[in-house]
Write a protein that holds these residues in place. Structure first.
Motif, short mmCIF file in Angstrom:
data_model
loop_
_atom_site.label_atom_id
_atom_site.label_comp_id
_atom_site.label_asym_id
_atom_site.label_seq_id
_atom_site.Cartn_x
_atom_site.Cartn_y
_atom_site.Cartn_z
N GLU A 75 0.84 -1.39 -0.33
CA GLU A 75 0.29 0.34 -0.33
C GLU A 75 0.85 1.33 -0.09
N GLY A 76 1.81 1.20 0.67
CA GLY A 76 2.68 2.08 0.49
C GLY A 76 3.16 2.74 -0.60
N ALA A 77 4.30 1.93 -1.43
CA ALA A 77 4.39 1.80 -2.70
C ALA A 77 3.17 2.49 -3.13
N LEU A 78 2.03 1.76 -3.57
CA LEU A 78 0.90 2.02 -4.49
C LEU A 78 0.94 3.13 -4.14
N ARG A 79 0.68 4.27 -3.08
CA ARG A 79 0.35 5.32 -2.60
C ARG A 79 1.78 6.20 -3.11
N ARG A 80 2.93 5.94 -3.04
CA ARG A 80 4.09 6.97 -3.38
C ARG A 80 4.42 6.68 -4.96
N VAL A 81 3.19 5.49 -5.58
CA VAL A 81 3.26 5.64 -7.12
C VAL A 81 2.37 6.69 -7.70
N ARG A 82 1.47 6.71 -6.68
CA ARG A 82 0.45 7.51 -7.53
C ARG A 82 0.64 9.09 -7.01
N ASP A 83 1.18 9.34 -6.12
CA ASP A 83 1.70 10.80 -5.55
C ASP A 83 2.54 11.14 -6.81
#
Length: 148
Positions: free
Chosen positions: A7-15
């Motif tokens: 989830e943290g990796a996906l959030r960083r990609v979205r940001d």
């Protein structure tokens, strides 16, 4: 089950994608504004420096008739004269006079026949200073004159 690392990796990609879209949007906006400014500046320049369309002048003196088309250029004029009624063998010049009285020869010819003669010429006269256009013989007789 939720994976906090995923989830943290996906959030960083979205940001990062959102930041990239924002940067591209600002770049597009700046490019569009610069292009619009260039087009506006070019239009203003052309508007200030454009010249009026050509004019047609007609003059008749006795049996001699001249129809002249004047096409302004930047600091000079192009001329097309259609002349009728000049005796064959007559040596003529197309003379342009400016508003200060200076005369410029825009062309010359020897009349081949009394009917229609076409002549193209040019003179280094600012279109705003153009005063008259005349057909003058080489011995100085003015056959026809038109006022610009």
């Amino acid at each position: 089950m939720r994976d906090p690392i995923l989830e943290g990796a996906l959030r960083r990609v979205r940001d990062e994608k959102a930041r990239d879209r924002g940067r591209r949007g600002r770049l597009r906006a700046a490019t569009s504004a610069a292009l619009a400014a260039a087009v506006l500046a070019g239009g203003l320049h052309l508007g200030r420096h454009s010249l009026p369309a050509h004019r047609i002048l007609v003059a008749t003196t006795g049996s001699t008739r001249m129809t002249t088309t004047i096409t302004p250029a930047d600091g000079w004029v192009r001329l097309h004269a259609a002349v009728d009624g000049i005796d064959p063998g007559e040596r003529c010049t197309l003379v342009v006079t400016d508003s200060h009285g200076r005369r410029y020869v825009a062309g010359g010819w020897v009349a081949a026949r009394r009917e229609h003669t076409d002549l193209d010429g040019a003179a280094l006269v600012d279109p705003a200073d153009l005063a008259t256009i005349s057909v003058v013989t080489v011995d100085g007789r003015t056959l026809v004159t038109t006022t610009a």
